[in-house]
Design a protein around this motif. Structure first.
Motif, PDB file in Angstrom:
ATOM      1  N   UNK A   1       0.815  -1.218   0.000  1.00 19.86           N
ATOM      2  CA  UNK A   1       0.000   0.000   0.000  1.00 19.86           C
ATOM      3  C   UNK A   1       0.847   1.265   0.000  1.00 19.86           C
ATOM      4  N   UNK A   2       2.011   1.194   0.630  1.00 19.06           N
ATOM      5  CA  UNK A   2       2.896   2.369   0.740  1.00 19.06           C
ATOM      6  C   UNK A   2       4.336   1.870   0.709  1.00 19.06           C
ATOM      7  N   UNK A   3       5.211   2.621   0.060  1.00 24.26           N
ATOM      8  CA  UNK A   3       6.624   2.236   0.022  1.00 24.26           C
ATOM      9  C   UNK A   3       7.451   3.472  -0.287  1.00 24.26           C
ATOM     10  N   UNK A   4       7.834   4.182   0.752  1.00 25.26           N
ATOM     11  CA  UNK A   4       8.552   5.445   0.608  1.00 25.26           C
ATOM     12  C   UNK A   4      10.003   5.292   1.042  1.00 25.26           C
ATOM     13  N   UNK A   5      10.798   6.229   0.606  1.00 28.37           N
ATOM     14  CA  UNK A   5      12.162   6.330   1.114  1.00 28.37           C
ATOM     15  C   UNK A   5      12.123   7.009   2.472  1.00 28.37           C
ATOM     16  N   UNK A   6      12.868   6.515   3.435  1.00 33.20           N
ATOM     17  CA  UNK A   6      12.911   7.207   4.733  1.00 33.20           C
ATOM     18  C   UNK A   6      13.516   8.590   4.568  1.00 33.20           C
TER      19      UNK A   6
ATOM     20  N   UNK B   1      -8.473  -1.139  -6.251  1.00 32.52           N
ATOM     21  CA  UNK B   1      -7.495  -1.452  -7.293  1.00 32.52           C
ATOM     22  C   UNK B   1      -6.079  -1.057  -6.964  1.00 32.52           C
ATOM     23  N   UNK B   2      -5.869  -0.342  -5.847  1.00 29.71           N
ATOM     24  CA  UNK B   2      -4.537   0.159  -5.506  1.00 29.71           C
ATOM     25  C   UNK B   2      -3.598  -0.977  -5.115  1.00 29.71           C
ATOM     26  N   UNK B   3      -2.346  -0.814  -5.458  1.00 31.55           N
ATOM     27  CA  UNK B   3      -1.296  -1.734  -5.061  1.00 31.55           C
ATOM     28  C   UNK B   3      -0.014  -1.369  -5.772  1.00 31.55           C
ATOM     29  N   UNK B   4       1.062  -1.170  -5.017  1.00 33.43           N
ATOM     30  CA  UNK B   4       2.336  -0.765  -5.596  1.00 33.43           C
ATOM     31  C   UNK B   4       3.145  -1.980  -6.025  1.00 33.43           C
TER      32      UNK B   4
END
Length: 825
Positions: free
Chosen positions: A328-333, A706-709
């Motif tokens: 759902x979320x995948x960010x750089x720290x 439909x969301x998904x990274x």
């Protein structure tokens, strides 16, 4: 639209069914429609008919016996299965369930559940596929095809409108005709048209004033309009009207034998209140089912090559779970350049794994879908297998809500005792719960049963105060370490018969115990009565909870572990008291102090990954403060291995099948409690899920349908659309191989006049693809005529909307990359 090859009836079936029917008298026919116990139908040897066995459920085949002595594979929950957006994979799931059915001598699987996610508060949300009827229908088609092509029957359920659990026995759902047709009936229509299901299960609830088992109009819609030719079984205990039910087309009233059929049906025919012709119609459908599954002599089953086993089922369960996980979320720290995931095993020297569900995996929801797997791989198991002693575990919080069945540290068995004092052989238990549903061990007759004995040894897991308790409607004698500590009745005063036998435990005694000590335990249980209307069933339990820890200390330890690790993985979850059949949720909050735990860990370590181990949406107030979020649903028994795979680089394949709200109060549909007249009005009409969110200015969900990274990047390069199909060219522009779900949505031209309003978008097609770095994939997705239609309540018919439609394709309903017009005549 589909290429499923439904098993075809053999030409000799009609003649064989009539020949068998001619050998049955009225009493036998009525008994055949009543069942003989919780899961089996009557055998009639003189007609060449053997008994047939039906079984729950959607995530694993329990079989006749709800016991750890007869373990089952535990698959990911249906929300997880659908999150793959992959009918080919779901078809393999059906094959696996068919093999399990064969192993357990089951003829019909009581699945799939194709009710919709009308509200995130629905207690059985985890057991249904999606908020969208088209996606639900496509996934269900594959599920039914996979099971039935291996010779095992299915039942689409629960027909129709069983979208919540509150007052499910009595609620009258008031649903408009357009809403019924476009949303709630649509998956049943799609499955019937594509794969010819052998069964349907009618729901407890009423719809528009009629109980579903006696709903002539909706059963006629299913049979006469949709073309359903299978058998119709009631949900367990749903059949309440002998004449109305048989005349509406209910074929099998379960569980037997104390149903509205049997002797009651014979009397109704003899007294002229209904015709034997209705009975014969129902019996024909039961005999046709028998022919299809191989239970009728003289004819071959519908499927010759019936699957008996699937090679390496654990590997398939691991693959299903992995493909269902939604990134759902995948960010750089802060200060970093790359997203925190995936992790690289050779670069991780210390990983903090935090949360009770990391060690005690939450793999399934409560209720009739429950099965007992032989083994469960927790996140802690999976990550330690991959990373060894680089994984440092901290519990973080205490999720105690109420006393639960004895579990960790207990080795228990249970056995029945006859009236004459003779004890039958003991069965092993997975926990302190005894669920002899519809049978007594050793096929002990009900009138010979006196009481049950649960006993074993508790190896004390932790020094401190241990509380023991009981569950069950009857007399309990609790003996701990040779001393009788409770010897009295446990009463029940509620209204729900299921609650009397599955209800909460009651604390009885608290003892100081030292870790490592082996304590003998024994519970003798004598029920006051067997559940009314059900075959002999004994349900009770030994309950236990250990010393309650200091949560401030647990959170501090978790923060310390996170601060001293390169990455922190926090596993948050619901509990057995949050998501279950039998009740709806009151809110969407995570139980206990888990939100506080996540916030504290995220503050201590910017590389915090949160694993959300729930079957349905939860609020995540910390979502913007963590680096990554993975939604793992209830991932089944191999969930821990799958989680390790995804964290360490395997592509998370899932996409949301339901829209996740940020807060409950923002959700478009929250009403699941009937009014004082027992009615629940579906006033929102067709606007549920993303259809409703798109109508609401100023409201934004946490994550759209439909969301998904992905671990790679995707470019949508070209779209060509005509009235019958769309062709999309998609390129993997990222550095690694990946998996994408191409989604197609339709919108009629602005200003078109549709009775009851029109959606901003409606899902009309999808395709899962895989591609190597730099690879381009071209996919062609057909469009059904129904996707361009609306149900007219004035005409009582489907109407195609002419003019220009917009076709949009992309990664979710809120991330549409390309658009094109398409004309409809």
């Amino acid at each position: 639209m589909s290429d499923w090859n439904a098993p075809v009836d053999r030409p000799e079936y009609a003649e064989a069914v009539e020949a068998a029917l001619a050998k049955l008298d009225l009493e036998t026919k009525a008994d055949l429609l009543a069942g003989i116990d919780m899961w089996r139908t009557l055998a009639v040897p003189e007609a060449g008919l053997r008994s047939m066995t039906v079984s729950d459920g959607p995530i694993g085949v329990r079989g006749r016996f709800w016991t750890a002595a007869d373990p089952s594979l535990a698959l990911p929950s249906p929300t997880a299965q659908a999150a793959s957006w992959d009918p080919v994979l779901v078809r393999r799931i059906g094959n696996l369930l068919a093999a399990e059915s064969r192993r357990k001598d089951v003829d019909v699987l009581l699945a799939p559940t194709i009710n919709l996610h009308r509200s995130p508060l629905g207690g059985r949300h985890f057991e249904a596929f999606s908020e969208d009827p088209y996606l639900t229908g496509r996934i269900a088609q594959a599920y039914v095809a996979g099971v039935q092509e291996c010779g095992v029957g299915t039942t689409m359920k629960h027909y129709v409108g069983n979208d919540a659990e509150t007052d499910r026995f009595t609620v009258d759902n008031i649903i408009g005709e357009r809403t019924l047709r476009e949303l709630y009936l649509r998956p049943f229509e799609m499955v019937t048209a594509a794969v010819r299901p052998w069964g349907v299960m009618t729901a407890y609830n009423s719809v528009n004033g009629h109980t579903m088992t006696a709903h002539k109009e909706l059963m006629a819609t299913l049979r006469n309009e949709f073309g359903f030719d299978g058998f119709n079984v009631s949900d367990w205990g749903a059949a309440r009207h002998t004449v109305e039910d048989i005349e509406a087309g209910l074929d099998l009233a379960m569980p037997g034998p104390f149903t509205v059929y049997g002797r009651n049906l014979v009397e109704a025919v003899r007294e002229g209140r209904t015709s034997e012709a209705h009975v014969d119609d129902a019996v024909r459908r039961m005999l046709t089912l028998a022919a299809r599954v191989g239970a009728l002599e003289g004819v071959r089953a519908a499927v010759d090559e019936r699957i008996e086993a699937v090679a390496n089922p654990e590997a398939l369960l691991r693959e299903i779970a992995q493909r269902s996980f939604v990134l759902a979320r995948n960010d750089a720290p802060e200060g970093g350049e790359s997203p925190v995931l995936p992790l690289y095993a050779d670069a991780v020297h210390r990983l903090a794994l935090i949360g009770p569900a990391a060690a005690e995996a939450r793999i399934l929801g409560g209720g009739s879908a429950t099965v007992f797997p032989k083994q469960v791989v927790s996140p802690l198991d999976g990550l330690r297998e991959a990373l060894g002693d680089r994984v440092h575990y901290a519990q973080g919080v205490d999720l105690f809500e109420q006393i639960l069945a004895a579990d960790k540290g207990f080795e228990l068995t249970a056995r029945p005792v006859r009236v004459d004092g003779t004890e039958l052989p003991a069965e092993p238990l997975a926990s302190g719960d005894v669920k002899w549903m519809g049978y007594l061990p050793g096929d002990l007759p009900q009138d010979e049963f006196h009481h049950a004995v649960l006993e074993g040894v508790f190896t004390v897991t932790e020094t401190g105060e241990h509380t023991f308790g009981t569950r069950g409607f009857g007399h309990h004698k609790l003996v701990i370490d040779g001393e009788v500590l409770f010897d009295a009745d446990q009463e029940y005063t509620g209204d729900d018969p299921f609650e009397a036998f599955f209800g909460p435990g009651v604390e009885r005694v608290t003892l100081p115990l030292e870790a490592g000590r082996e304590v003998p335990v024994r519970l003798e249980f004598t029920p006051f009565a067997f559940p009314p209307g059900f075959p002999p069933s004994v349900l009770f339990g030994l309950m236990h909870t250990g010393p309650r820890p200091d949560e401030d200390r647990l959170i501090a330890e978790a923060v310390d572990a996170a601060r001293n690790a390169e990455v922190a993985v926090v596993v948050v979850s619901t509990t057995a008291l949050t998501e279950s059949e039998g009740f709806d949720r009151r809110d969407l909050r995570l139980p206990g102090r888990q939100d506080e735990l996540v916030a504290a860990v995220a503050e201590a370590n910017p590389n915090t990954v949160v694993v959300v181990n729930t079957g349905s949406p939860v609020e995540m107030p910390w979502a913007d403060d963590v680096a990554a979020i993975i939604l793992t649903w209830f991932p089944g028994q191999e969930g821990g291995h799958a989680l390790a795979d995804v964290l360490l680089g395997a592509e998370p394949g899932g996409r949301l099948t339901t829209t996740w709200p940020s807060r409950l109060e923002d959700s478009p549909v929250v009403q699941v409690v009937p009014n004082k007249d027992g009615e629940l009005h579906y006033d929102e009409g067709i606007f549920i899920g993303y259809r409703a969110w798109e109508q609401r200015d100023g409201y934004e969900p946490a994550y759209w349908f439909g969301h998904g990274l992905s671990y790679t990047e995707w470019e949508y390069e070209d779209l060509v659309a005509d009235g019958g199909e769309v062709t999309i060219r998609v390129r993997n522009s990222g550095p690694v191989a990946g998996r994408e779900v191409v989604q197609v949505y339709l919108t009629p031209e602005v200003g078109v006049d549709i009775e009851g309003g029109v959606e901003t978008h409606r899902l009309a097609g999808f395709q899962a693809i895989s591609a190597e770095p730099g690879e381009t994939v071209e996919v062609t997705i057909p469009l059904e005529e129904r996707s361009f239609q609306f149900w007219s309540e004035k005409a009582r018919a489907w109407r195609t909307v002419p003019g220009t439609w917009a076709v949009a394709v992309g990664r979710s309903v809120n991330d549409l990359r390309l658009k094109s017009p398409v004309k409809r005549p």
